[in-house]
Structures are given as C-alpha cells and as structure tokens.
Design a protein around this motif. Structure first.
Motif, PDB file in Angstrom:
ATOM      1  N   MET A 106       0.829  -1.204   0.000  1.00  0.00           N
ATOM      2  CA  MET A 106       0.000   0.000   0.000  1.00  0.00           C
ATOM      3  C   MET A 106       0.862   1.253   0.000  1.00  0.00           C
ATOM      4  O   MET A 106       2.052   1.213   0.322  1.00  0.00           O
ATOM      5  CB  MET A 106      -0.937   0.008   1.207  1.00  0.00           C
ATOM      6  N   THR A 107       0.236   2.346  -0.367  1.00  0.00           N
ATOM      7  CA  THR A 107       0.917   3.631  -0.297  1.00  0.00           C
ATOM      8  C   THR A 107       1.009   4.075   1.161  1.00  0.00           C
ATOM      9  O   THR A 107       0.276   3.590   2.029  1.00  0.00           O
ATOM     10  CB  THR A 107       0.154   4.705  -1.087  1.00  0.00           C
ATOM     11  N   LEU A 108       1.885   5.023   1.424  1.00  0.00           N
ATOM     12  CA  LEU A 108       2.005   5.568   2.768  1.00  0.00           C
ATOM     13  C   LEU A 108       0.683   6.180   3.228  1.00  0.00           C
ATOM     14  O   LEU A 108       0.266   6.009   4.371  1.00  0.00           O
ATOM     15  CB  LEU A 108       3.112   6.625   2.817  1.00  0.00           C
ATOM     16  N   ARG A 116      13.578   0.254  -1.872  1.00  0.00           N
ATOM     17  CA  ARG A 116      14.275   1.371  -2.533  1.00  0.00           C
ATOM     18  C   ARG A 116      14.228   2.651  -1.707  1.00  0.00           C
ATOM     19  O   ARG A 116      14.759   3.679  -2.129  1.00  0.00           O
ATOM     20  CB  ARG A 116      13.629   1.628  -3.901  1.00  0.00           C
ATOM     21  N   ALA A 117      13.584   2.586  -0.538  1.00  0.00           N
ATOM     22  CA  ALA A 117      13.395   3.786   0.284  1.00  0.00           C
ATOM     23  C   ALA A 117      14.712   4.270   0.886  1.00  0.00           C
ATOM     24  O   ALA A 117      15.628   3.487   1.144  1.00  0.00           O
ATOM     25  CB  ALA A 117      12.390   3.498   1.392  1.00  0.00           C
ATOM     26  N   SER A 118      14.785   5.551   1.132  1.00  0.00           N
ATOM     27  CA  SER A 118      15.958   6.148   1.775  1.00  0.00           C
ATOM     28  C   SER A 118      15.980   5.802   3.259  1.00  0.00           C
ATOM     29  O   SER A 118      14.940   5.526   3.857  1.00  0.00           O
ATOM     30  CB  SER A 118      15.919   7.674   1.611  1.00  0.00           C
ATOM     31  N   ASP A 119      17.153   5.852   3.842  1.00  0.00           N
ATOM     32  CA  ASP A 119      17.298   5.528   5.262  1.00  0.00           C
ATOM     33  C   ASP A 119      16.496   6.485   6.135  1.00  0.00           C
ATOM     34  O   ASP A 119      15.918   6.079   7.148  1.00  0.00           O
ATOM     35  CB  ASP A 119      18.773   5.556   5.661  1.00  0.00           C
ATOM     36  N   LEU A 138      12.890   5.349   6.304  1.00  0.00           N
ATOM     37  CA  LEU A 138      12.718   4.210   7.200  1.00  0.00           C
ATOM     38  C   LEU A 138      12.673   4.675   8.646  1.00  0.00           C
ATOM     39  O   LEU A 138      11.814   4.226   9.434  1.00  0.00           O
ATOM     40  CB  LEU A 138      13.854   3.206   6.997  1.00  0.00           C
ATOM     41  N   GLU A 139      13.561   5.585   9.020  1.00  0.00           N
ATOM     42  CA  GLU A 139      13.590   6.082  10.394  1.00  0.00           C
ATOM     43  C   GLU A 139      12.310   6.850  10.726  1.00  0.00           C
ATOM     44  O   GLU A 139      11.792   6.768  11.848  1.00  0.00           O
ATOM     45  CB  GLU A 139      14.818   6.978  10.606  1.00  0.00           C
ATOM     46  N   ALA A 140      11.774   7.587   9.745  1.00  0.00           N
ATOM     47  CA  ALA A 140      10.535   8.330   9.974  1.00  0.00           C
ATOM     48  C   ALA A 140       9.363   7.373  10.213  1.00  0.00           C
ATOM     49  O   ALA A 140       8.519   7.613  11.084  1.00  0.00           O
ATOM     50  CB  ALA A 140      10.246   9.235   8.780  1.00  0.00           C
ATOM     51  N   ILE A 141       9.313   6.272   9.470  1.00  0.00           N
ATOM     52  CA  ILE A 141       8.250   5.282   9.652  1.00  0.00           C
ATOM     53  C   ILE A 141       8.394   4.604  11.018  1.00  0.00           C
ATOM     54  O   ILE A 141       7.403   4.348  11.702  1.00  0.00           O
ATOM     55  CB  ILE A 141       8.269   4.242   8.516  1.00  0.00           C
ATOM     56  N   CYS A 148       5.429   4.739  13.859  1.00  0.00           N
ATOM     57  CA  CYS A 148       4.847   3.530  14.456  1.00  0.00           C
ATOM     58  C   CYS A 148       5.081   3.481  15.961  1.00  0.00           C
ATOM     59  O   CYS A 148       4.222   3.014  16.715  1.00  0.00           O
ATOM     60  CB  CYS A 148       5.423   2.293  13.781  1.00  0.00           C
ATOM     61  N   LEU A 149       6.234   3.957  16.414  1.00  0.00           N
ATOM     62  CA  LEU A 149       6.512   4.019  17.850  1.00  0.00           C
ATOM     63  C   LEU A 149       5.544   4.977  18.538  1.00  0.00           C
ATOM     64  O   LEU A 149       5.008   4.677  19.619  1.00  0.00           O
ATOM     65  CB  LEU A 149       7.959   4.471  18.069  1.00  0.00           C
ATOM     66  N   ARG A 150       5.288   6.119  17.908  1.00  0.00           N
ATOM     67  CA  ARG A 150       4.366   7.098  18.482  1.00  0.00           C
ATOM     68  C   ARG A 150       2.948   6.540  18.561  1.00  0.00           C
ATOM     69  O   ARG A 150       2.198   6.830  19.503  1.00  0.00           O
ATOM     70  CB  ARG A 150       4.388   8.385  17.649  1.00  0.00           C
ATOM     71  N   LEU A 151       2.571   5.718  17.580  1.00  0.00           N
ATOM     72  CA  LEU A 151       1.240   5.112  17.585  1.00  0.00           C
ATOM     73  C   LEU A 151       1.084   4.086  18.703  1.00  0.00           C
ATOM     74  O   LEU A 151      -0.028   3.840  19.156  1.00  0.00           O
ATOM     75  CB  LEU A 151       0.962   4.431  16.246  1.00  0.00           C
ATOM     76  N   GLY A 152       2.206   3.488  19.127  1.00  0.00           N
ATOM     77  CA  GLY A 152       2.144   2.483  20.174  1.00  0.00           C
ATOM     78  C   GLY A 152       2.400   1.068  19.699  1.00  0.00           C
ATOM     79  O   GLY A 152       2.156   0.108  20.436  1.00  0.00           O
ATOM     80  N   PHE A 153       2.918   0.922  18.478  1.00  0.00           N
ATOM     81  CA  PHE A 153       3.254  -0.410  17.972  1.00  0.00           C
ATOM     82  C   PHE A 153       4.436  -0.997  18.734  1.00  0.00           C
ATOM     83  O   PHE A 153       5.396  -0.300  19.050  1.00  0.00           O
ATOM     84  CB  PHE A 153       3.630  -0.343  16.492  1.00  0.00           C
ATOM     85  N   ASN A 154       4.363  -2.290  19.001  1.00  0.00           N
ATOM     86  CA  ASN A 154       5.525  -3.024  19.490  1.00  0.00           C
ATOM     87  C   ASN A 154       6.392  -3.498  18.334  1.00  0.00           C
ATOM     88  O   ASN A 154       7.545  -3.895  18.526  1.00  0.00           O
ATOM     89  CB  ASN A 154       5.083  -4.227  20.328  1.00  0.00           C
ATOM     90  N   ILE A 155       5.814  -3.471  17.140  1.00  0.00           N
ATOM     91  CA  ILE A 155       6.524  -3.901  15.933  1.00  0.00           C
ATOM     92  C   ILE A 155       7.498  -2.807  15.500  1.00  0.00           C
ATOM     93  O   ILE A 155       7.128  -1.626  15.454  1.00  0.00           O
ATOM     94  CB  ILE A 155       5.518  -4.173  14.794  1.00  0.00           C
ATOM     95  N   ILE A 156       8.697  -3.189  15.174  1.00  0.00           N
ATOM     96  CA  ILE A 156       9.672  -2.253  14.605  1.00  0.00           C
ATOM     97  C   ILE A 156       9.706  -2.454  13.087  1.00  0.00           C
ATOM     98  O   ILE A 156      10.054  -3.544  12.609  1.00  0.00           O
ATOM     99  CB  ILE A 156      11.079  -2.483  15.193  1.00  0.00           C
ATOM    100  N   PRO A 157       9.317  -1.451  12.315  1.00  0.00           N
ATOM    101  CA  PRO A 157       9.351  -1.594  10.852  1.00  0.00           C
ATOM    102  C   PRO A 157      10.765  -1.891  10.367  1.00  0.00           C
ATOM    103  O   PRO A 157      11.756  -1.399  10.922  1.00  0.00           O
ATOM    104  CB  PRO A 157       8.873  -0.223  10.353  1.00  0.00           C
TER     105      PRO A 157
END
Length: 224
Positions: free
Chosen positions: A22-24, A191-194, A197-200, A204-213
């Motif tokens: 999916m798109t962002l 193909r994403a820039s580093d 990845l850090e922004a995602i 996700c951390l701010r949302l409360g995910f335990n998953i690390i993208p």
C-alpha cells in the motif's frame, strides 16, 4: 455476533503469512481511522473483473460484491513497483486467522483467486463450484496475466446477511479493525531512503506499535 463467520479457504494454511502492499497515505489512513476498506469489485480498474455479466443472470449478487486484494508474495519486485511508484510504499504482514478480527463481517470469504486462460472453462468451473465458496466465486476469477501477484481476496456481499447493515450507493465500505492486533509485520519499500525508514519507525513508535518496521532486503547484496 457472527452468523456464519469468515470462511478461510482450505487451501490457505494457518501458518502462512499474507501481505498487502500500500501507499504511505493508505497505511496512515488505516492507522489513524483504525479501519479497513473494501471496494466494489465492479468499480476496479480491470474491466475483466466479474466476467459473469455475459452469461445468464444466475449470479444475482455480482453487483454487490466488495473485496480487498492481498498477496502470498512478500518479496515481489513487480508488486513494489505497482503499488509504490514513489519508492515509499508500505507492506503489512498478517495471518489468515487475523482477518476474523475485522468487525461487522457476519459472512465472507478469504480465498486465493482462480487464474484462468480460457474464460469459458473458468465459467464452467464456477458453475460447478459447491458450498459457500460458490456464493463469492464470480469475484475470484482473474486472468492469468496477473498470476505473478499470487493474489488472495477478502470478499463480502453488501447485504445484511454478510454485514451488519447494507451500505447504500457507495463504492467503498469501511469496517473497523484494531491494527495493533491485526498487523504482525511492517516492511518498507526496498528502494526507500534511510531517513524515510527512520521516519516510519518513529511514526509507528508514536502510535504504540511493538513492531519495529524493517526495510525489505529484496535488493540487498546478501540475497545473492
């Protein structure tokens, strides 16, 4: 309370993973609204979807079939390029049983599509289909030109047998889902820039995910 429940086709093994590219923007919408959306299949871009219009008016629910496309392919170059033309796509990973967490589905199916070369033979296969799968069968036919997508579809009928209510005059149906229970993995475009990845990861951390993208290693030299 589910009257029939979501049918997971017997060909889908419990221990496999299912993916959605999916798109962002769509990923963020799912997270912020905590909803998953199904689209009227007849409104999809491929006009060969639901090819039963050309035969007798047997498939009375065809106009009310709504679905969402998933895949058994988690490392597809073609799918990244189709759904992530800006190189900022997101891939979410889940398991078949997790689809039963989607609210308001009283009766539906999660099934691989039926790829065909010969439409006449495919329609005959559909005609001979037995059981509950036959109710949704015309929404599972797809030309073999798309076989590389290894597609799985979530399909319901827009009526009160399948959903808590019938949705009037709409191309999309939004159903509630808890993404923190539903999603098992988050993968970023290879193909994403580093920095992206850090922004995602931070989002996700701010949302409360335990998953690390993580970033897909599709193009990593280590794959050779």
């Amino acid at each position: 309370m589910n009257t029939y429940g979501l049918i997971v086709d017997k060909s889908i093994k419990k221990n496999i993973k299912i993916y959605r590219y999916m798109t962002l923007g769509k990923f963020m919408c799912m997270m912020e609204k905590q909803e998953i959306y199904l689209t009227k299949i007849k409104s999809w871009e491929d006009k060969w979807e639901i090819p039963t219009d050309e035969i007798e008016n047997k498939y009375l629910h065809d106009n009310d079939l709504y679905g969402q496309c998933w895949s058994l392919e988690g490392t597809s170059d073609a799918l990244w390029k189709i759904y992530s033309s800006n190189k900022e796509g997101i891939l979410i990973e889940t398991s078949p049983e997790k689809f039963k967490l989607i609210s308001d589905i009283k009766f539906g199916i999660l099934s691989p599509v039926i790829y065909y070369n010969d439409l006449e033979k495919a329609l005959l296969q559909l005609k001979n289909m037995k059981g509950d799968k036959a109710i949704f069968g015309s929404g599972l036919l797809k030309r073999s030109a798309f076989k590389h997508e290894n597609e799985v579809r979530l399909i319901v009928i827009n009526n009160e047998r399948c959903l808590d209510k019938k949705y009037e005059n709409c191309t999309h149906i939004n159903l509630k889902i808890d993404p923190f229970k539903f999603i098992e993995g988050i993968i970023v475009d290879p193909r994403a820039s580093d920095w992206y990845l850090e922004a995602i990861k931070l989002y996700c951390l701010r949302l409360g995910f335990n998953i690390i993208p993580i970033k897909s290693d599709l193009y990593s030299p280590g794959d050779f």
